[in-house]
Design a protein around this motif. Structure first.
Motif, short mmCIF file in Angstrom:
data_model
loop_
_atom_site.label_atom_id
_atom_site.label_comp_id
_atom_site.label_asym_id
_atom_site.label_seq_id
_atom_site.Cartn_x
_atom_site.Cartn_y
_atom_site.Cartn_z
N TRP A 22 0.83 -1.21 0.00
CA TRP A 22 0.00 0.00 0.00
C TRP A 22 0.87 1.26 0.00
O TRP A 22 1.90 1.31 0.67
N THR A 23 0.43 2.26 -0.72
CA THR A 23 1.00 3.59 -0.54
C THR A 23 0.56 4.08 0.84
O THR A 23 -0.41 3.56 1.42
N PRO A 24 1.23 5.08 1.41
CA PRO A 24 0.80 5.59 2.72
C PRO A 24 -0.67 6.00 2.72
O PRO A 24 -1.40 5.73 3.69
N GLU A 25 -1.11 6.66 1.66
CA GLU A 25 -2.51 7.09 1.60
C GLU A 25 -3.45 5.89 1.56
O GLU A 25 -4.47 5.85 2.28
N ASN A 26 -3.13 4.90 0.74
CA ASN A 26 -4.00 3.73 0.63
C ASN A 26 -3.92 2.84 1.87
O ASN A 26 -4.88 2.12 2.18
N ALA A 27 -2.80 2.88 2.58
CA ALA A 27 -2.72 2.13 3.84
C ALA A 27 -3.75 2.66 4.83
O ALA A 27 -4.39 1.86 5.55
N GLU A 28 -3.93 3.96 4.87
CA GLU A 28 -4.95 4.55 5.75
C GLU A 28 -6.35 4.18 5.28
O GLU A 28 -7.23 3.88 6.08
N LYS A 29 -6.55 4.19 3.96
CA LYS A 29 -7.85 3.81 3.42
C LYS A 29 -8.16 2.35 3.74
O LYS A 29 -9.30 2.00 4.07
N ALA A 30 -7.14 1.48 3.63
CA ALA A 30 -7.34 0.07 3.92
C ALA A 30 -7.72 -0.15 5.38
O ALA A 30 -8.60 -0.96 5.70
N LYS A 31 -7.07 0.58 6.28
CA LYS A 31 -7.42 0.48 7.69
C LYS A 31 -8.86 0.91 7.93
O LYS A 31 -9.59 0.32 8.73
N ASP A 32 -9.28 1.97 7.25
CA ASP A 32 -10.66 2.44 7.38
C ASP A 32 -11.64 1.40 6.88
O ASP A 32 -12.69 1.17 7.50
N VAL A 33 -11.31 0.74 5.76
CA VAL A 33 -12.17 -0.31 5.23
C VAL A 33 -12.31 -1.44 6.24
O VAL A 33 -13.41 -1.91 6.54
N LEU A 34 -11.19 -1.90 6.82
CA LEU A 34 -11.23 -2.99 7.79
C LEU A 34 -12.07 -2.63 9.01
O LEU A 34 -12.73 -3.49 9.59
N SER A 35 -12.05 -1.36 9.39
CA SER A 35 -12.78 -0.94 10.59
C SER A 35 -14.29 -1.07 10.44
O SER A 35 -15.02 -1.02 11.43
N ARG A 36 -14.76 -1.25 9.23
CA ARG A 36 -16.21 -1.34 8.99
C ARG A 36 -16.75 -2.74 9.23
O ARG A 36 -17.95 -2.96 9.17
N TYR A 37 -15.85 -3.71 9.47
CA TYR A 37 -16.27 -5.10 9.60
C TYR A 37 -16.06 -5.58 11.03
O TYR A 37 -15.09 -5.21 11.69
N PRO A 38 -16.97 -6.42 11.54
CA PRO A 38 -16.84 -6.92 12.92
C PRO A 38 -15.57 -7.74 13.10
O PRO A 38 -15.02 -8.30 12.15
N GLU A 39 -15.10 -7.79 14.32
CA GLU A 39 -13.93 -8.59 14.65
C GLU A 39 -14.15 -10.03 14.21
O GLU A 39 -15.19 -10.64 14.47
N GLY A 40 -13.14 -10.56 13.52
CA GLY A 40 -13.25 -11.92 13.01
C GLY A 40 -13.88 -12.03 11.64
O GLY A 40 -13.94 -13.12 11.06
N ARG A 41 -14.39 -10.92 11.12
CA ARG A 41 -15.03 -10.91 9.81
C ARG A 41 -14.29 -10.03 8.81
O ARG A 41 -14.82 -9.66 7.78
N GLN A 42 -13.03 -9.73 9.10
CA GLN A 42 -12.29 -8.82 8.24
C GLN A 42 -12.08 -9.36 6.83
O GLN A 42 -11.88 -8.59 5.90
N ARG A 43 -12.13 -10.67 6.66
CA ARG A 43 -11.97 -11.22 5.32
C ARG A 43 -13.08 -10.75 4.38
O ARG A 43 -12.92 -10.79 3.15
N SER A 44 -14.19 -10.32 4.94
CA SER A 44 -15.28 -9.80 4.12
C SER A 44 -14.88 -8.52 3.40
O SER A 44 -15.58 -8.07 2.49
N ALA A 45 -13.76 -7.93 3.81
CA ALA A 45 -13.28 -6.70 3.17
C ALA A 45 -12.54 -6.98 1.88
O ALA A 45 -12.01 -6.05 1.26
N VAL A 46 -12.50 -8.23 1.44
CA VAL A 46 -11.68 -8.57 0.27
C VAL A 46 -12.11 -7.78 -0.97
O VAL A 46 -11.26 -7.33 -1.75
N MET A 47 -13.41 -7.55 -1.14
CA MET A 47 -13.85 -6.87 -2.37
C MET A 47 -13.42 -5.40 -2.40
O MET A 47 -12.80 -4.96 -3.39
N PRO A 48 -13.70 -4.60 -1.37
CA PRO A 48 -13.23 -3.21 -1.44
C PRO A 48 -11.71 -3.09 -1.46
O PRO A 48 -11.17 -2.17 -2.06
N LEU A 49 -11.01 -4.03 -0.82
CA LEU A 49 -9.55 -3.96 -0.83
C LEU A 49 -8.98 -4.34 -2.19
O LEU A 49 -7.97 -3.77 -2.63
#
Length: 222
Positions: A22-49
């Motif tokens: 990730w670029t620094p900017e996209n690293a922050e975006k990726a963290k924001d995407v992960l934060s939208r999913y419940p603990e243990g369900r982060q793999r559901s972020a595969v599509m936006p990532l």
């Protein structure tokens, strides 16, 4: 729909994309995407990532972007999931490009409403410019895909080019859009029908006329 072929994993591909991160900017975006999913369900972020990774590749290549195998491996590692699961997603959904593409990805809808309204003429206009499914045109500008319904049936025929839709097209109107893009211009997205703004009837509304200029409550009249 044309068959989709994933770009082979080669030493040259590894040399180019094996150190993807990730670029620094996209690293922050990726963290924001992960934060939208419940603990243990982060793999559901595969599509936006995957979309974010594709756009990062596109930013480097000045295209819409695509997903080399090493980039998919990076997403798999990031989400702690098997690479095959990531590849399954990327190859199933046509929003992901799994091989290099041209500067502009021209996706022509060929489903029944668009076909009845002239999508065959649009495809012919694309072919005259050297567009061919699964190939990049010689000038590097165009990639072509015939796709199924993209939800603009009321303003058919339509074409999606990168992130924009162009509707109410004829071959001549599409040529104007493509000429503008090739010249580095930004043509107006949406309907290409003069005087039409969204998908209201051509010639203006035939019902709910009082809604044209302002909100109107019809309940008392019904």
């Amino acid at each position: 729909m044309a068959d989709r072929y994933i770009e082979p994993d080669t030493p040259e591909l590894r040399a180019r994309w094996g150190n993807f991160a990730w670029t620094p900017e996209n690293a922050e975006k990726a963290k924001d995407v992960l934060s939208r999913y419940p603990e243990g369900r982060q793999r559901s972020a595969v599509m936006p990532l995957l979309d974010l990774a594709q756009r990062q590749v596109g930013a480097e290549e000045n295209t819409q972007g695509w997903l080399p195998i090493p980039v998919m491996e990076y997403i798999a590692s990031y989400l702690d999931m098997p690479i095959i699961r990531v590849v399954e997603v990327a190859t199933f959904y046509t929003m992901y490009n799994i091989a290099p593409i041209g500067r502009f990805h021209v996706q022509v809808c060929g489903t029944t409403p668009c076909m009845l309204r002239g999508s065959d003429d649009l495809i012919s206009a694309c072919k005259k410019r050297g567009m061919k499914a699964g190939h990049i045109s010689e000038d590097g500008l165009w990639s072509f895909t015939e796709v199924e319904c993209m939800g603009n049936c009321a303003s058919a025929p339509m074409v999606q080019i990168n992130d924009d839709n162009y509707e109410d097209l004829t071959a001549e109107r599409l040529d104007k859009v493509l000429d503008a893009l090739a010249a580095g211009e930004t043509p107006k997205a949406g309907t290409q029908e003069p005087g039409r703004h969204t998908v209201e009837p051509v010639g203006g509304p035939t019902t709910l006329r009082d809604m044209v200029t302002e909100n109107h409550d019809y309940r008392g009249e019904w």
